[in-house]
Scaffold this active site. Structure first.
Site, PDB file in Angstrom:
ATOM      1  N   LYS A  13       0.826  -1.214   0.000  1.00 41.50           N
ATOM      2  CA  LYS A  13       0.000   0.000   0.000  1.00 41.50           C
ATOM      3  C   LYS A  13       0.861   1.266   0.000  1.00 41.50           C
ATOM      4  CE  LYS A  13      -1.982  -1.017   3.887  1.00 41.50           C
ATOM      5  NZ  LYS A  13      -1.206  -2.234   4.212  1.00 41.50           N
ATOM      6  N   ARG A  88      -8.598   1.340   9.903  1.00 39.62           N
ATOM      7  CA  ARG A  88      -8.224  -0.044  10.178  1.00 39.62           C
ATOM      8  C   ARG A  88      -9.248  -0.750  11.043  1.00 39.62           C
ATOM      9  NH1 ARG A  88      -2.214   0.740   9.516  1.00 39.62           N
ATOM     10  NH2 ARG A  88      -1.206  -1.271   9.709  1.00 39.62           N
ATOM     11  N   ARG A 127      11.708  -5.887   4.253  1.00 45.93           N
ATOM     12  CA  ARG A 127      11.459  -4.442   4.083  1.00 45.93           C
ATOM     13  C   ARG A 127      12.525  -3.607   4.795  1.00 45.93           C
ATOM     14  NH1 ARG A 127       5.609  -2.276   5.100  1.00 45.93           N
ATOM     15  NH2 ARG A 127       5.748  -3.548   6.969  1.00 45.93           N
ATOM     16  N   ARG A 160      12.265  -2.006  10.347  1.00 47.52           N
ATOM     17  CA  ARG A 160      11.251  -1.711  11.369  1.00 47.52           C
ATOM     18  C   ARG A 160      11.248  -2.808  12.426  1.00 47.52           C
ATOM     19  NH1 ARG A 160       5.782  -0.324   8.122  1.00 47.52           N
ATOM     20  NH2 ARG A 160       4.931  -1.208  10.026  1.00 47.52           N
TER      21      ARG A 160
END
Ligand code: ADP
Ligand code: AMP
Length: 216
Positions: A13, A88, A127, A160
């Site tokens: 996204k 969400r 990521r 992260r």
């Protein structure tokens, strides 16, 4: 263009929202990015949000609704927006409906990213994020030109803490429980367009454009 990008964490996204917002000259409202900035800056919001984020849980609705309400009220959001990571929960979706109604505007589309769990896990564990500008990379699928350094702003990339395997599993569970019901919510409003989030970034972007063109 006023669009929501919906889908599980790691679906792409943020990657697509950045491109789409640039293409349409609208703002990208990425609540995860906003929270990470608040954590890095050590603000009160960051202090409140950190423990939920580290645990892979959602930050309370009231906090998120306040944050997005304030952002949508800024002049930059007047031309349109891509909401990425919000809403969400059903409570957030209902609050968003009220916020938009108060401003006399409506959503054009909700784009749902469909993707397998195996692919999600691989995307999240690989990521890397830029400390400076928040741009996303992937060690295998979209590496930077120079390892560990952002192509855009030259700042350092980091992993992260919530992309660790155990937290990834928790976040996928939270998505199923709290966020998945939004699919029916927006389908009921006639706004939902489903696309495949798999395949190369350019191919997914083409699918995003096709899904939103129908709303123009
Ligand atoms: P989300 O915002 O939905 O959590 P991201 O946009 O951060 O997802 O993407 C998750 C990871 O997958 C990032 O490392 C990103 O570089 C990578 N990624 C995004 N889109 C694709 C794609 N189409 N193919 C392969 N990897 C992708
Ligand atoms: P993201 O960058 O979208 O993956 O979000 C990272 C984390 O920020 C999530 O796991 C949540 O803890 C928090 N977060 C981001 N957006 C929201 C939201 N709309 N509601 C609640 N928590 C959120």
């Amino acid at each position: 263009m006023r669009v929501i990008f919906l889908g599980p964490p790691g679906a792409g996204k943020g990657t697509q929202a950045r491109r789409a917002a640039a293409r349409w000259a609208v703002v990208q409202i990425a609540t995860g990015d906003m929270l990470r900035e608040a954590v890095a800056a050590g603000t009160e919001l960051g202090r409140q949000a950190k423990r939920y984020m580290d645990a892979g849980e959602l930050v309370p609705d009231a906090v998120m609704i306040g944050l997005v309400g304030e952002t949508l009220g800024r002049p930059e959001a007047g031309k349109g927006f891509v909401l990425d990571g919000f809403p969400r929960t059903l409570a957030q979706a209902a609050a968003l409906d009220r916020l938009l109604e108060e401003r006399g505007i409506a959503l054009d589309r909700v784009v749902l990213f469909r993707i397998s769990e195996t692919e999600l896990a691989e995307r999240m564990t690989g990521r890397r994020v830029c400390r400076g500008c928040g741009r996303n990379y992937h060690v295998k699928f979209s590496p930077p030109q120079k390892p560990g350094v952002c192509d855009g702003c030259g700042d350092r990339l980091y992993q992260r803490s919530d992309d660790a395997e155990a937290t990834v599993r928790r976040r996928l569970g939270v998505y199923e429980r709290d966020t998945r019901p939004l699919v029916d919510y927006y389908r009921g409003q006639g706004l939902l367009e489903e696309i495949s989030g798999e395949g190369p970034v350019d191919q997914v972007f083409e699918a995003v454009l096709r899904a939103t063109e129908r709303a123009r």
